[in-house]
Write a protein that holds these residues in place. Structure first.
Motif, PDB file in Angstrom:
ATOM      1  N   GLY A  55       3.667  -6.675   2.677  1.00  0.00           N
ATOM      2  CA  GLY A  55       3.936  -5.373   3.269  1.00  0.00           C
ATOM      3  C   GLY A  55       5.414  -5.131   3.501  1.00  0.00           C
ATOM      4  N   THR A  74       5.138  -1.938   8.201  1.00  0.00           N
ATOM      5  CA  THR A  74       3.721  -1.645   8.323  1.00  0.00           C
ATOM      6  C   THR A  74       3.109  -2.357   9.527  1.00  0.00           C
ATOM      7  OG1 THR A  74       1.640  -1.729   7.096  1.00  0.00           O
ATOM      8  CG2 THR A  74       3.125  -3.564   6.786  1.00  0.00           C
ATOM      9  N   SER A 102       1.536   0.548   4.279  1.00  0.00           N
ATOM     10  CA  SER A 102       0.681   0.086   3.191  1.00  0.00           C
ATOM     11  C   SER A 102       0.928  -1.396   2.970  1.00  0.00           C
ATOM     12  CB  SER A 102       0.934   0.864   1.892  1.00  0.00           C
ATOM     13  OG  SER A 102       2.200   0.548   1.367  1.00  0.00           O
ATOM     14  N   ARG A 162      -0.190  -4.711   0.049  1.00  0.00           N
ATOM     15  CA  ARG A 162      -0.835  -5.125  -1.197  1.00  0.00           C
ATOM     16  C   ARG A 162      -1.541  -6.441  -0.919  1.00  0.00           C
ATOM     17  NH1 ARG A 162      -0.962  -4.074  -6.348  1.00  0.00           N
ATOM     18  NH2 ARG A 162       0.771  -2.621  -6.291  1.00  0.00           N
ATOM     19  N   GLN A 212      -3.303  -9.640  -2.546  1.00  0.00           N
ATOM     20  CA  GLN A 212      -3.338 -10.412  -3.793  1.00  0.00           C
ATOM     21  C   GLN A 212      -4.247 -11.617  -3.561  1.00  0.00           C
ATOM     22  OE1 GLN A 212      -1.260  -9.686  -6.647  1.00  0.00           O
ATOM     23  NE2 GLN A 212      -2.585 -11.148  -7.664  1.00  0.00           N
ATOM     24  N   SER A 246      -5.990  -7.732  -7.141  1.00  0.00           N
ATOM     25  CA  SER A 246      -4.952  -7.082  -6.350  1.00  0.00           C
ATOM     26  C   SER A 246      -5.400  -5.676  -5.982  1.00  0.00           C
ATOM     27  CB  SER A 246      -3.659  -7.032  -7.166  1.00  0.00           C
ATOM     28  OG  SER A 246      -2.654  -6.386  -6.447  1.00  0.00           O
ATOM     29  N   VAL A 295      -4.064  -2.165  -3.219  1.00  0.00           N
ATOM     30  CA  VAL A 295      -3.163  -1.612  -2.211  1.00  0.00           C
ATOM     31  C   VAL A 295      -4.027  -0.866  -1.203  1.00  0.00           C
ATOM     32  CG1 VAL A 295      -1.286   0.002  -1.761  1.00  0.00           C
ATOM     33  CG2 VAL A 295      -1.239  -1.438  -3.810  1.00  0.00           C
ATOM     34  N   GLU A 350      -4.544   1.701   2.144  1.00  0.00           N
ATOM     35  CA  GLU A 350      -4.007   2.842   2.863  1.00  0.00           C
ATOM     36  C   GLU A 350      -4.446   2.718   4.313  1.00  0.00           C
ATOM     37  OE1 GLU A 350      -5.380   6.351   0.902  1.00  0.00           O
ATOM     38  OE2 GLU A 350      -4.408   5.829  -0.985  1.00  0.00           O
TER      39      GLU A 350
END
Length: 189
Positions: A48, A51, A72, A74, A76, A82, A84, A86
């Motif tokens: 991030g 965030t 936001s 991500r 992994q 993967s 993303v 919200e």
């Protein structure tokens, strides 16, 4: 950090990333920076920039959850998946099948522990007792296995004594508790 959690981090971040290792649960409020902030767990890496998010990655849980409040991140997975997120989304990784599912959630249900509360909505008693066992360092044993599957909605505060929380649950449900040192027996009334 939530109860029964540990976080490993360097004395000073160096290089082009800020990286920490989490076992358990933690809430992160990450300052915006050019250097990504990465939370490494056994199942996922969460990346991030500026965030707020919660990661629950207890070693004995069946799932690893990342819940995004703002900004936001991500996610992994160790297997290469993967996604993303919200705000108000949660990524849940099944630690056995490695399936990653994203859903909309009420963030307060997953971050209330920060203020010393637990909110639960349609949660199994066994899952609620797992949280309490971590908070109070106790172990629950079920005299009636079907009690594990009872579903509850409500909220509890983190009291100095586990008995207060158990009394509240007992007064409002058909479950009772017998306390023997750090062992708590759960049974139907």
């Amino acid at each position: 950090l939530n109860s029964m959690s540990s976080l490993r981090y360097p004395v000073h971040f160096t290089g082009d990333v800020r990286e920490v290792e989490l076992s358990g649960e933690a809430f992160f409020d990450v300052s915006k920076s050019e250097a990504p902030f990465i939370v490494k767990t056994a199942g996922v890496d969460v990346r991030g920039l500026g965030t707020q998010f919660n990661v629950s990655a207890y070693p004995d849980d069946l799932v690893t959850q990342t819940t995004l409040m703002t900004g936001s991140v991500r996610i992994q997975t160790k297997e290469g998946g993967s996604i993303v997120l919200e705000p108000s989304q949660q990524a849940e990784l099944d630690n056995k099948s490695h399936e990653l599912v994203v859903r909309q959630v009420d963030v307060s249900l997953y971050t209330s522990w920060i203020t010393g509360k637990i909110y639960f909505k349609d949660e199994r008693l066994e899952d609620i007792m797992t949280v309490l066992s971590r908070w109070y360092d106790v172990e629950f044993f079920y005299k009636n296995p079907e009690a594990k599957e009872l579903v509850f909605t409500g909220d509890l505060e983190k009291y100095d004594d586990c008995e207060v929380a158990l009394d509240i649950i007992s007064m409002t449900t058909n479950v009772m508790f017998t306390i023997r040192d750090r062992a708590i027996i759960v049974q139907m009334k």
